[in-house]
Design a protein around this motif. Sequence first.
Motif, PDB file in Angstrom:
ATOM      1  N   LEU A  67       0.619  -1.152  -0.028  1.00 16.82           N
ATOM      2  CA  LEU A  67      -0.006  -0.051   0.097  1.00 16.82           C
ATOM      3  C   LEU A  67       1.009   1.199   0.169  1.00 16.82           C
ATOM      4  N   SER A  68       0.378   2.218  -0.793  1.00 19.30           N
ATOM      5  CA  SER A  68       1.241   3.505  -1.009  1.00 19.30           C
ATOM      6  C   SER A  68       1.480   4.232   0.523  1.00 19.30           C
ATOM      7  N   HIS A  69       0.696   4.098   1.548  1.00 20.93           N
ATOM      8  CA  HIS A  69       0.861   4.712   2.707  1.00 20.93           C
ATOM      9  C   HIS A  69       1.963   3.951   3.541  1.00 20.93           C
ATOM     10  N   TYR A  70       2.309   2.756   3.198  1.00 19.98           N
ATOM     11  CA  TYR A  70       3.240   1.951   4.199  1.00 19.98           C
ATOM     12  C   TYR A  70       4.562   2.566   3.964  1.00 19.98           C
ATOM     13  N   ALA A  71       5.260   2.988   4.917  1.00 17.58           N
ATOM     14  CA  ALA A  71       6.684   3.081   5.147  1.00 17.58           C
ATOM     15  C   ALA A  71       7.578   1.934   4.932  1.00 17.58           C
ATOM     16  N   ALA A  72       7.123   0.871   5.666  1.00 17.58           N
ATOM     17  CA  ALA A  72       7.593  -0.481   5.713  1.00 17.58           C
ATOM     18  C   ALA A  72       6.993  -1.475   5.955  1.00 17.58           C
ATOM     19  N   GLN A  73       7.286  -2.643   5.712  1.00 18.93           N
ATOM     20  CA  GLN A  73       6.556  -3.801   5.790  1.00 18.93           C
ATOM     21  C   GLN A  73       7.238  -4.981   5.896  1.00 18.93           C
ATOM     22  N   VAL A  74       6.927  -5.864   6.693  1.00 19.60           N
ATOM     23  CA  VAL A  74       7.695  -7.385   6.751  1.00 19.60           C
ATOM     24  C   VAL A  74       6.731  -8.300   6.307  1.00 19.60           C
ATOM     25  N   TYR A  75       7.510  -9.412   5.701  1.00 18.74           N
ATOM     26  CA  TYR A  75       6.810 -10.515   5.219  1.00 18.74           C
ATOM     27  C   TYR A  75       7.622 -11.928   5.786  1.00 18.74           C
ATOM     28  N   LEU A  76       6.826 -12.585   6.265  1.00 20.09           N
ATOM     29  CA  LEU A  76       7.504 -13.720   6.991  1.00 20.09           C
ATOM     30  C   LEU A  76       7.083 -14.921   6.211  1.00 20.09           C
ATOM     31  N   GLY A  77       6.136 -15.154   5.384  1.00 18.48           N
ATOM     32  CA  GLY A  77       5.895 -16.064   4.595  1.00 18.48           C
ATOM     33  C   GLY A  77       4.453 -16.601   4.897  1.00 18.48           C
ATOM     34  N   PRO A  78       3.928 -17.400   4.392  1.00 22.13           N
ATOM     35  CA  PRO A  78       2.759 -18.192   4.824  1.00 22.13           C
ATOM     36  C   PRO A  78       3.011 -18.805   5.944  1.00 22.13           C
ATOM     37  N   LYS A  79       1.904 -18.868   6.805  1.00 22.31           N
ATOM     38  CA  LYS A  79       1.820 -19.457   7.969  1.00 22.31           C
ATOM     39  C   LYS A  79       2.322 -20.871   8.143  1.00 22.31           C
ATOM     40  N   THR A  80       1.908 -21.658   7.020  1.00 23.92           N
ATOM     41  CA  THR A  80       2.187 -23.087   6.963  1.00 23.92           C
ATOM     42  C   THR A  80       3.886 -23.255   6.389  1.00 23.92           C
ATOM     43  N   ALA A  81       4.226 -22.168   6.113  1.00 23.28           N
ATOM     44  CA  ALA A  81       5.739 -22.532   5.307  1.00 23.28           C
ATOM     45  C   ALA A  81       6.602 -21.246   5.394  1.00 23.28           C
ATOM     46  N   ARG A  82       6.812 -20.871   6.544  1.00 21.93           N
ATOM     47  CA  ARG A  82       7.652 -19.511   7.258  1.00 21.93           C
ATOM     48  C   ARG A  82       8.862 -19.585   6.365  1.00 21.93           C
ATOM     49  N   LEU A  83       9.148 -18.386   6.026  1.00 20.56           N
ATOM     50  CA  LEU A  83      10.596 -18.232   5.417  1.00 20.56           C
ATOM     51  C   LEU A  83      11.643 -18.161   6.248  1.00 20.56           C
ATOM     52  N   LYS A  84      12.798 -18.937   5.826  1.00 24.23           N
ATOM     53  CA  LYS A  84      13.828 -18.821   6.881  1.00 24.23           C
ATOM     54  C   LYS A  84      14.367 -17.551   7.093  1.00 24.23           C
TER      55      LYS A  84
END
Length: 142
Positions: A67-84
């Motif tokens: 979203l254009s108003h987000y200064a920053a955001q994190v993505y952990l991956g889907p709940k069933t397959a979190r990113l390392k």
Amino acid sequence: MADRAHPVTEQRHADLRSPLPEHERDLPVDVSWLRQRARLFAAVSERNFHLVTDLVAYASISGMSYLSHYAAQVYLGPKTARLKVPLMAINLGLVTTREEADRALAHETMHLVVPSYGHKAAAFARAQLLLDQVGQLTIAPA
């Protein structure tokens, strides 16, 4: 979807105090400085993440709209397959000063360390602790 954060969250974010010396806070952010600073936040949090400034690539990888108003955001991956190693995106169109970058890095790193805290006061206390710890790493020896 809301076009901005809750006012309490915005205030808590704005109240985060950067450990940067006053004369550095308004300096512009470049990717090299941001990557070095992100490494400090990863070190004090003991939580690695990949820093992304290409928001189109981030949206493509995460499958989430940035979203254009987000200064920053994190993505952990889907709940069933979190990113390392999670992704942290920083919007350089909104994060233009080093002080703003410190706030964004602290805020998002806090989400990586204690995701269950959401935007509670305790979450921002943790974000401030991260900022304080980064400040301790950057103090020049006497």
